[in-house]
Scaffold this active site. Structure first.
Site, PDB file in Angstrom:
ATOM      1  N   GLU A 233      -7.618 -56.101  60.617  1.00 30.65           N
ATOM      2  CA  GLU A 233      -8.816 -55.613  61.209  1.00 30.65           C
ATOM      3  C   GLU A 233      -8.305 -55.110  62.588  1.00 30.65           C
ATOM      4  O   GLU A 233      -7.491 -55.630  63.015  1.00 30.65           O
ATOM      5  CB  GLU A 233      -9.958 -56.256  61.502  1.00 30.65           C
ATOM      6  CG  GLU A 233     -10.646 -57.041  60.150  1.00 30.65           C
ATOM      7  CD  GLU A 233     -11.557 -58.333  60.442  1.00 30.65           C
ATOM      8  OE1 GLU A 233     -11.696 -58.541  61.546  1.00 30.65           O
ATOM      9  OE2 GLU A 233     -11.843 -59.003  59.498  1.00 30.65           O
ATOM     10  N   LYS A 235      -8.350 -55.255  66.536  1.00 30.33           N
ATOM     11  CA  LYS A 235      -8.709 -56.286  67.583  1.00 30.33           C
ATOM     12  C   LYS A 235      -9.803 -55.756  68.736  1.00 30.33           C
ATOM     13  O   LYS A 235      -9.136 -54.938  69.315  1.00 30.33           O
ATOM     14  CB  LYS A 235      -7.515 -57.177  68.043  1.00 30.33           C
ATOM     15  CG  LYS A 235      -7.969 -58.227  68.993  1.00 30.33           C
ATOM     16  CD  LYS A 235      -6.623 -58.995  69.602  1.00 30.33           C
ATOM     17  CE  LYS A 235      -7.106 -60.093  70.421  1.00 30.33           C
ATOM     18  NZ  LYS A 235      -8.444 -60.326  71.252  1.00 30.33           N
ATOM     19  N   ARG A 240     -16.725 -61.590  71.899  1.00 29.61           N
ATOM     20  CA  ARG A 240     -16.889 -62.319  70.763  1.00 29.61           C
ATOM     21  C   ARG A 240     -18.289 -63.139  70.528  1.00 29.61           C
ATOM     22  O   ARG A 240     -18.495 -63.735  71.502  1.00 29.61           O
ATOM     23  CB  ARG A 240     -15.640 -63.560  70.486  1.00 29.61           C
ATOM     24  CG  ARG A 240     -15.749 -64.178  69.268  1.00 29.61           C
ATOM     25  CD  ARG A 240     -14.830 -63.618  68.180  1.00 29.61           C
ATOM     26  NE  ARG A 240     -14.751 -64.747  67.302  1.00 29.61           N
ATOM     27  CZ  ARG A 240     -13.920 -65.544  66.793  1.00 29.61           C
ATOM     28  NH1 ARG A 240     -12.853 -65.914  67.569  1.00 29.61           N
ATOM     29  NH2 ARG A 240     -14.024 -66.004  65.614  1.00 29.61           N
ATOM     30  N   LYS A 402      -3.212 -62.735  65.876  1.00 29.27           N
ATOM     31  CA  LYS A 402      -3.597 -61.343  66.864  1.00 29.27           C
ATOM     32  C   LYS A 402      -2.253 -60.944  67.000  1.00 29.27           C
ATOM     33  O   LYS A 402      -1.362 -61.544  67.521  1.00 29.27           O
ATOM     34  CB  LYS A 402      -4.456 -61.994  67.743  1.00 29.27           C
ATOM     35  CG  LYS A 402      -3.866 -62.944  68.662  1.00 29.27           C
ATOM     36  CD  LYS A 402      -5.116 -63.374  69.916  1.00 29.27           C
ATOM     37  CE  LYS A 402      -4.716 -64.625  70.651  1.00 29.27           C
ATOM     38  NZ  LYS A 402      -5.695 -65.035  71.454  1.00 29.27           N
TER      39      LYS A 402
END
Lengths: 531, 349
Positions: A233, A235, A240, A402
């Site tokens: 996906e 980032k 968040r 990440k």
């Protein structure tokens, strides 16, 4: 107060994790539950609201010690912590009343007293604080003043505190972490309930612990496994959050466990379209014309409660979910990500949300190519999550990664330095860095991190020896040292003198090889906008 | 009237008597206050120093150097200037320098403290017109606890380490602090303490001077698989974090220094324990000493001079900072600071 001060001193005196755990366990076992509840509250990183502004405290300490405001100011600049400065200055008074170890009240009474002082008559505030300052022994005086300033931070992570309490009470760590999420009012009853082995009734507002990702090694990304084992996906560069819909209400929590309700009414309105008993993990983003807008736009909304029509129109926000933690009141965290994702897609089809798109890439080269486009898309890079991964609490090795895009860099000249705080107190570690605009240096960034401790010490000495002028705690220095600054993004900004704002600037390298004249120019820097 | 002492590129200089005090470059005539490296440097033609510290000065400056020992209070003439040395209470043989010329008295304090110290002669108040005082800890936040109390804390920590099966490694400066710790700990124990190689000679010189201390042995003298658990080791700060430390695992580290009074310094240097034991004057001692000398003009040097200047001015005492290159008590690990004067060079260009 005495027991908590002793715990604080023990935690401060060791760098060993096991010694910290043992000290906290002893504290939880020995302290009366009403006190232990508050002790835990502070260990988890929660703070009290500031009772008295720091400037007033400085005036008072000056009155009480007879030291001039200038000397109090010098002392504070040296120590780097107001509460510690107060405790040290009081301790240095030779005529101080001999402190009676037994006289400090229990922590929970101390907190109640502090809370009753908020908004009280200033003379009453002053007299009360003076009385405490004069009778408390050093460690307790320090903690008391920390609480007054609302700045008490204990040197352990919330996770470690949860582990200690779990070990002490025999409750599973993950269960304990979940129980400690969200809002809870410290009390003897709450503390006892946390330790109960049987599950207690939980508040509908309670979030789940966030699952966190690890940075991927850029040199060898494929070391973590085949590309098709992962779901990729974007980032996102937003906030968040966990969006909870239960019992006809909704709650939005930030990753820092701050309740964001009231700030983002458009998201709360959208949440009404969700069925009861559902929890989403996702990102709050500024969203314009079908695409993500720079973080700077989102930033204009962060501090604003109950925003007006114009604000809502200028900086529209969305919540983009990428995980589903609960559906129909059932905890889905133990299911594989693939299944949670399908459930999320189905849920989004019947609500006002759009899930974060997944990226189609069959191999690592394709993923790398996607990542190269990240900056143009306004995202920070890629998230790679194992398709079979459960939703773990905290940073679980090997499940989520990440993969951020390489930072932008520029060479800047150090122009101002300021002493840091905490472990950098009395070290000039906070730098203001500038680039050339003609013959003048224009500040473009402040950077606080990136150098090793040895470099910081060496630079501290250099700064002291090459100071041009002092402005209170700030020194201007001879423009000779060059640092390479890395940052995540750059925006035009009328609020900054240089006309640009950098995102997450930090020191990448100390360019001892480079003369100041060869640092970047403002034109070079502006050319990076939109790249 | 001209100043009796002025700062120059070589160090503090007395033009009327044509000599330097603690010069940092080689000069003709040097009066030395004490044996710390930033005060006693080699290369000068002739030295004068306090007799009790003679052996330390020889160790630092070199055995071939010409050093004239002076008893405390003994007067010598440098041209028209009368000079005498007076106890500073800093380390063994440390001295203040008193200069008298045409009815004016100046005192250069060197480093000093007022707290009790079994390893050296206590500080003597020398009345003067102008007082050049050190200011290493010249901020109101610095006040020392009783040395006996700090020694008790060190001893307790050592015993805790013993109970946990750890070796206790106390970092402290090799000249002065190490010997003071060894002397203070005699109140609590008679156990042997083990010394890093940089300390053995200096401890011996203190013993030769008649200072009573705990029994010591060199770490290097111990057999290869010696059991270090429960032992107390003294080592200079520079040894911290080096491979030399490995053989003592598991261990706990401490640092005995005035800087340990402030939490930030303690945390930054990552010692397990900090003990605020200093051979420099704390804030109350600085103020008391300035007052007791009766000086009408005060020139603070090395350290936090600004606050002390500020305080003097608030009291109506003429004061200004004096720029010198002494380090006082190095705030950072010796390893990081090294001995050079300016470890960070300006980049080329």
């Amino acid at each position: 107060m005495r027991q908590f001060a002793a715990l604080y001193a023990q935690l401060d005196a060791t760098t060993s994790t096991s010694a910290k755990l043992a000290a906290m366990q002893r504290y939880f076992a020995d302290a009366p539950p009403a006190d232990a509840a508050w002790g835990l509250y502070f260990l988890l990183g929660h703070r009290l609201k500031r009772v008295i502004p720091p400037t007033r405290l400085r005036d008072w300490i000056s009155q009480l010690t007879g030291l001039s405001p200038a000397l109090v100011e010098d002392s504070y600049a040296h120590v780097g912590d107001l509460a510690e400065t107060v405790a040290l200055l009081l301790d240095a008074r030779l005529d101080r009343i001999a402190p009676d170890q037994a006289s400090a009240p229990p922590l929970h009474e101390c907190v109640a007293l502090l809370q009753s002082l908020a908004g009280a008559d200033p003379d009453l505030q002053r007299d009360t604080v003076f009385a405490w300052w004069q009778q408390l022994p050093f460690e307790q005086c320090f903690l008391f003043t920390k609480l007054l300033t609302g700045a008490l931070r204990v040197g352990v992570s919330a996770g470690l505190a949860a582990r200690a309490l779990a070990a002490q009470s025999g409750v599973d760590v993950a269960v304990m972490q979940h129980r400690l999420m969200g809002e809870w009012q410290p009390s003897a009853a709450a503390f006892t309930a946390l330790q109960a082995v049987a599950p207690a009734q939980q508040s509908p507002s309670q979030p789940y612990p966030f699952c966190l990702a690890q940075p991927l090694d850029d040199a060898a990304p494929d070391a973590v496994g085949p590309a098709d084992a992962f779901l990729a996906e974007w980032k996102w560069d937003g906030i968040r959050g966990q969006l909870i819909r239960r019992e006809g209400q909704c709650w939005l929590w930030s990753r820092g466990e701050e309740l964001l309700n009231g700030r983002f009414p458009e998201i709360e309105a959208a949440a009404a379209s969700l069925p009861d008993g559902c929890v989403l993990d996702g990102e709050v983003l500024a969203w314009k014309d079908g695409a993500v807008a720079p973080f700077a736009l989102l930033q204009t909304r962060i501090g604003r409660k109950a925003p007006g029509k114009k604000t809502l129109a200028d900086a529209p926000l969305i919540f983009m979910p990428y995980d589903l933690l609960e559906l129909d009141g059932v905890d889905l965290r133990a299911q594989p990500l693939q299944q949670r994702r399908s459930a999320l897609a189905a849920l989004c089809d019947r609500s006002a949300f759009t899930p974060s798109p997944t990226i189609d890439a069959q191999n690592w080269d394709a993923l790398r190519a996607q990542r190269e486009q990240a900056r143009q898309r306004g995202v920070e890079g890629l998230m790679l999550k194992r398709r079979d991964s459960v939703y773990g609490a905290g940073r679980k090795a090997g499940l989520w990664w990440k993969w951020k895009v390489d930072a932008l860099t520029i060479d800047c000249v150090l122009v101002y330095a300021q002493a840091g705080h905490g472990r950098r107190s009395n070290l000039y570690t906070d730098y203001t860095l500038a680039v050339w605009s003609g013959d003048a240096l224009v500040p473009v960034a402040k950077a606080y991190s990136g150098l090793t401790d040895a470099d910081l010490v060496a630079m501290d000495r250099w700064i002291r020896a090459h100071t041009l002028e002092k402005f209170g705690p700030v020194r201007s220095v001879e423009p000779l040292q060059v640092f390479e600054i890395a940052f995540e993004g750059i925006q035009a900004s009328p609020r900054h003198k240089a006309g640009v704002a950098l995102r997450f600037p930090r020191i990448a390298r100390w360019r001892q090889d480079k003369p100041a004249a060869e640092a970047d120019t403002l034109d070079n820097v502006r050319a990076l906008i939109g790249r | 009237m001209n100043d009796l002492v002025i700062p120059t590129g070589q160090g503090l200089y007395c033009p009327a008597g044509d000599f330097h005090i603690d010069p940092w470059r080689p000069v003709e005539r040097a009066v030395i206050t004490h044996g710390h490296a930033d005060h006693a440097r080699s290369g000068s033609k002739r030295y004068w120093g306090a007799a009790p510290g003679l052996s330390l000065l020889r160790e630092r400056i070199g055995y071939g150097a010409g050093i004239v020992p002076l008893a405390y209070g003994q007067r010598v003439e440098f041209g028209p200037v009368t000079v005498s040395l007076h106890p500073a209470g800093h380390v063994l043989g440390s001295a203040q320098v008193r200069l008298e010329h045409q009815g004016q008295v100046w005192v250069v304090s060197g480093d000093y403290k007022r707290d009790p110290d079994p390893t050296c002669t206590p500080f003597e108040v020398v009345p003067c017109d102008v007082f050049i005082t050190e200011a290493t800890f010249g901020l109101p936040v610095y006040r020392w606890q009783e040395p006996a109390e700090i020694a008790r804390e060190i001893h307790e920590w050592w015993q805790d380490c013993k109970a946990q099966g750890l070796c206790a490694i106390l970092h402290c400066y090799a000249l002065g602090k190490a010997q003071r710790v060894l002397a203070e700990l005699m109140r609590y124990t008679d156990e042997t303490v083990y010394l890093h190689g940089a300390m053995t000679k200096l401890v011996k010189l203190y013993r030769d001077a008649g200072v009573a201390m705990l029994p010591t042995d060199a770490i290097g003298n111990q057999p290869k698989f010696f059991d270090w658990k429960g032992r107390l080791l003294l080592a200079p700060p520079g040894a911290g974090g080096t491979p030399w430390m490995r053989r003592f695992k598991p261990y706990s580290t401490g640092f005995a220094s005035g800087w340990m009074r402030v939490r930030g310094s303690r945390r930054r240097q990552a010692y397990d324990r900090g003990f605020a034991l200093s051979d420099h004057a704390d804030w109350p001692s600085l103020l008391r000493t300035i007052t007791e000398t009766g000086a009408k003009r005060v020139l603070p040097t090395h350290g936090n001079t600004e606050a002390l200047v500020q305080w003097c001015r608030e009291q109506g005492i003429d004061a200004a900072p004096l720029k010198t290159e002494y380090e006082g008590e190095p705030q950072h690990d010796a390893a990081a600071v090294a001995d050079s004067e300016d470890p960070v060079a300006n980049p080329a260009g």
